[in-house]
Design an enzyme around this catalytic site. Structure first.
Site, mmCIF file in Angstrom:
data_model
loop_
_atom_site.group_PDB
_atom_site.id
_atom_site.type_symbol
_atom_site.label_atom_id
_atom_site.label_comp_id
_atom_site.label_asym_id
_atom_site.label_seq_id
_atom_site.Cartn_x
_atom_site.Cartn_y
_atom_site.Cartn_z
ATOM 1 N N LEU A 36 0.856 -1.181 0.000
ATOM 2 C CA LEU A 36 0.000 0.000 0.000
ATOM 3 C C LEU A 36 0.895 1.234 0.000
ATOM 4 O O LEU A 36 1.765 1.365 0.867
ATOM 5 C CB LEU A 36 -0.907 0.029 1.231
ATOM 6 C CG LEU A 36 -2.310 -0.558 1.082
ATOM 7 C CD1 LEU A 36 -2.239 -2.058 0.858
ATOM 8 C CD2 LEU A 36 -3.146 -0.258 2.286
ATOM 9 N N ASP A 37 0.703 2.117 -0.975
ATOM 10 C CA ASP A 37 1.433 3.375 -0.965
ATOM 11 C C ASP A 37 0.613 4.402 -0.179
ATOM 12 O O ASP A 37 -0.452 4.081 0.355
ATOM 13 C CB ASP A 37 1.766 3.834 -2.382
ATOM 14 C CG ASP A 37 0.538 4.074 -3.251
ATOM 15 O OD1 ASP A 37 -0.563 4.315 -2.706
ATOM 16 O OD2 ASP A 37 0.680 4.026 -4.487
ATOM 17 N N SER A 38 1.078 5.621 -0.128
ATOM 18 C CA SER A 38 0.398 6.624 0.693
ATOM 19 C C SER A 38 -1.019 6.905 0.197
ATOM 20 O O SER A 38 -1.931 7.103 1.003
ATOM 21 C CB SER A 38 1.213 7.919 0.757
ATOM 22 O OG SER A 38 1.451 8.415 -0.541
ATOM 23 N N ASP A 40 -2.969 4.701 -1.441
ATOM 24 C CA ASP A 40 -3.735 3.504 -1.069
ATOM 25 C C ASP A 40 -4.121 3.554 0.409
ATOM 26 O O ASP A 40 -5.242 3.236 0.784
ATOM 27 C CB ASP A 40 -2.924 2.224 -1.312
ATOM 28 C CG ASP A 40 -2.645 1.930 -2.769
ATOM 29 O OD1 ASP A 40 -3.424 2.376 -3.633
ATOM 30 O OD2 ASP A 40 -1.638 1.246 -3.031
#
Length: 80
Positions: A36-38, A40
């Site tokens: 998960l990126d920021s 997400d």
């Protein structure tokens, strides 16, 4: 629907084809394992707030590092 099912459903909705249900374990890191990126993560917080009818303060959001931590947090917030 259990808290775990709701959390996993939210993650699957965000990541769509990037992960499978088999990847969704309590100890799975949201960043390292599930990637998960920021953006997400922010989307997950919004969807979780809607799903659990709560508001998640930013200080609390930083503690949501694994699926297990998220499930435990939401269970406590719902009960309290």
């Amino acid at each position: 629907m259990t808290t775990m099912e709701k959390v996993c459903g939210i993650i699957l909705k965000i990541k769509k084809k990037d992960i499978s249900a088999a990847d969704l374990k309590l100890e799975a890191s949201l960043v390292d394992d599930l990637k998960l990126d920021s953006l997400d993560f922010a989307e997950m917080l919004v969807l979780a707030e809607e799903a659990f009818s709560i508001e998640i303060p930013l200080d609390d959001a930083n503690r949501l590092t694994t699926i297990g931590a998220a499930v435990e947090y939401f269970d406590k917030r719902i009960a309290g």
